[in-house]
Enzyme design. Structure first.
Site, PDB file in Angstrom:
ATOM      1  N   LYS A  35     -64.848 -18.490 -67.169  1.00  0.00           N
ATOM      2  CA  LYS A  35     -64.475 -19.649 -66.342  1.00  0.00           C
ATOM      3  C   LYS A  35     -65.150 -20.904 -66.881  1.00  0.00           C
ATOM      4  CE  LYS A  35     -68.153 -18.534 -63.037  1.00  0.00           C
ATOM      5  NZ  LYS A  35     -68.426 -17.813 -61.772  1.00  0.00           N
ATOM      6  N   ARG A 130     -69.281 -17.127 -49.099  1.00  0.00           N
ATOM      7  CA  ARG A 130     -68.500 -18.061 -49.892  1.00  0.00           C
ATOM      8  C   ARG A 130     -67.039 -17.609 -49.768  1.00  0.00           C
ATOM      9  NH1 ARG A 130     -70.327 -19.153 -56.066  1.00  0.00           N
ATOM     10  NH2 ARG A 130     -69.274 -17.149 -56.307  1.00  0.00           N
ATOM     11  N   TYR A 255     -86.738 -47.127 -71.915  1.00  0.00           N
ATOM     12  CA  TYR A 255     -86.489 -47.823 -70.649  1.00  0.00           C
ATOM     13  C   TYR A 255     -87.570 -47.514 -69.635  1.00  0.00           C
ATOM     14  CZ  TYR A 255     -81.741 -49.001 -72.130  1.00  0.00           C
ATOM     15  OH  TYR A 255     -80.656 -49.503 -72.791  1.00  0.00           O
ATOM     16  N   MET A 303     -78.760 -43.274 -72.993  1.00  0.00           N
ATOM     17  CA  MET A 303     -77.383 -42.773 -73.079  1.00  0.00           C
ATOM     18  C   MET A 303     -77.114 -42.081 -74.410  1.00  0.00           C
ATOM     19  SD  MET A 303     -73.768 -44.841 -72.785  1.00  0.00           S
ATOM     20  CE  MET A 303     -73.939 -45.315 -71.078  1.00  0.00           C
TER      21      MET A 303
HETATM   22  C1  LIG Z   1     -69.204 -16.734 -62.094  1.00  0.00           C
HETATM   23  C2  LIG Z   1     -69.024 -15.400 -61.508  1.00  0.00           C
HETATM   24  C3  LIG Z   1     -69.624 -14.285 -62.092  1.00  0.00           C
HETATM   25  C4  LIG Z   1     -70.602 -14.386 -63.252  1.00  0.00           C
HETATM   26  O1  LIG Z   1     -71.835 -14.839 -62.775  1.00  0.00           O
HETATM   27  P1  LIG Z   1     -73.099 -14.936 -63.775  1.00  0.00           P
HETATM   28  O2  LIG Z   1     -74.210 -15.319 -62.888  1.00  0.00           O
HETATM   29  O3  LIG Z   1     -72.761 -16.019 -64.751  1.00  0.00           O
HETATM   30  O4  LIG Z   1     -73.230 -13.619 -64.402  1.00  0.00           O
HETATM   31  C5  LIG Z   1     -69.351 -13.047 -61.563  1.00  0.00           C
HETATM   32  N1  LIG Z   1     -68.525 -12.911 -60.495  1.00  0.00           N
HETATM   33  C6  LIG Z   1     -67.954 -13.967 -59.895  1.00  0.00           C
HETATM   34  C7  LIG Z   1     -67.073 -13.758 -58.716  1.00  0.00           C
HETATM   35  C8  LIG Z   1     -68.181 -15.248 -60.377  1.00  0.00           C
HETATM   36  O5  LIG Z   1     -67.605 -16.292 -59.782  1.00  0.00           O
END
Ligand SMILES: *Cc1c(COP(=O)(O)O)cnc(C)c1O
Length: 364
Positions: A35, A130, A255, A303
């Site tokens: 993802k 969640r 800065y 930056m």
């Molecule tokens: C992002 C995610 C993972 C992976 O989590 P990590 O902490 O990066 O291993 C696993 N399961 C679900 C549902 C996620 O959203």
């Protein structure tokens, strides 16, 4: 000459990290979580390193299309499932498996016109609050799904909130076990932290879901470092020194003049700033590698530039390589987790925040 900054993606590190996950979960299949554009690395760039996984999990439908476009014919799982009815058509067309976490998604499935039943992962909210059905409502959701002609196999899934920490996973494990007892189907429980730290959850998992560990960052830093787990960095951010300055005692840097030299010192100015994804919040003293040797940042990150202390590396100067995180050419590693800690965040956020203007190279 292009501005001297470069991110390098290390394919062999992915293979190593996948092997680490497999060693912890020898009997499970592995979802490689890609993802957020493979945690900021770029799906197309990491694909060869992760093609030894059993499937790819993500949540953006366009990213799923990109994985199919790479020629991947194996499983792809949408971790948040369908967002509307049209998404289910794409699931049918591309053979995507999808999460079902709420009643609205069951309604969509019931309204979906298809001859090919779909594989779904029914999500339980076992305490993270969640996504997912509560344990009390889980079985009813399963029964409703199971009655739909649009649904093929139903797998069971939950996600841990504290696999990396002191609270642990026991309460969520128990909630999941009680509410899913005697339901058929494959199980998927473990994220990276659970895969590495909790063998009991791995034993219950037909599929583990390691994300951050694939990218060489420790899910439970600083309790363990990536090196403790045998994980290798998959992303290096490096830039060159484009100027040096000799400071007198009392001179300030950058800065806000937040750094004052307490003695004469030589500093280097590096072609990397917060517009490249290096966090501005990193204070003076954040570690860097200069020509592979450990040093520190000096003053505020701007930056496009930041300053580093050249005292530990007297031979360094104009053109020297500065590793902001990852592996230096000389072999030394600066863990992204250390830099993230200085930035009061986690390695995930630094990877995901690599800026689009940084050129990226893929190394074998
Ligand atoms: C992002 C995610 C993972 C992976 O989590 P990590 O902490 O990066 O291993 C696993 N399961 C679900 C549902 C996620 O959203």
């Amino acid at each position: 000459m292009p501005r001297p900054i470069l991110a390098t993606i290390h394919l062999s590190a992915f293979q190593n990290n996948l092997n680490v996950a497999r060693r912890h979960a020898p009997d499970a299949k592995v979802w490689a979580i890609v993802k957020a554009n493979a945690y900021g690395h770029g799906i197309e760039r990491v694909f060869d390193g992760l093609r030894g996984a059993d499937g790819f999990a993500l949540l953006d439908l366009q990213e799923a299309q990109r994985v199919r476009a790479l020629g991947w014919r194996g499983p792809i799982l949408l971790l948040e499932g369908a967002f509307d009815l049209r998404d289910l058509e794409l699931c049918s067309r591309l053979d995507l498996w999808h999460t079902v976490h709420c009643d609205a998604q069951i309604d969509m499935l019931a309204a979906h016109k298809t001859n090919v039943p779909q594989r779904v992962f029914l999500k339980m909210n076992s305490g993270m609050n969640r996504l997912g059905f509560t344990p009390e409502r889980y079985r009813a959701a399963w029964t409703r799904l199971n009655a739909l002609p649009q649904v093929d196999e139903i797998s069971l899934m939950t996600h841990f909130s504290d696999a990396d920490g002191a609270k642990g996973i026991a309460a969520q494990m128990l909630a999941f076990a009680n509410a899913s007892r005697d339901l058929p189907g494959e199980r998927s429980l473990s994220n990276s932290a659970a895969t590495l730290r909790h063998a009991d959850a791995v034993l219950e998992s037909d599929w583990v879901r390691p994300g951050i560990a694939m990218y060489g960052s420790a899910p439970d830093f600083p309790a363990h470092s990536a090196a403790d787990w045998g994980l290798q960095p998959t992303m290096t951010l490096a830039a060159k020194i484009i100027a040096t300055q000799n400071l007198e005692q009392g001179d300030t840097v950058g800065y806000g003049s937040s750094f004052t030299a307490d003695r004469p010192m030589r500093i280097g100015v590096v072609a990397c700033g917060y517009a490249d994804g290096y966090p501005r919040i990193c204070p003076s003293g954040t570690p860097v590698l200069i020509d592979g040797a450990r040093s520190r940042t000096i003053g505020r990150v701007s930056m496009d530039m930041l300053a580093v202390d050249l005292e530990p590396v007297p031979q360094a100067g104009l053109g020297s390589d500065v590793t902001l995180w990852g592996r230096a050419k000389q072999g030394a590693v600066l863990s992204i987790d250390e830099v993230a800690q200085c930035a009061q965040t986690v390695g995930y956020e630094l990877m995901c925040g690599l800026a689009a203007r940084v050129p990226v190279e893929v190394a074998p």
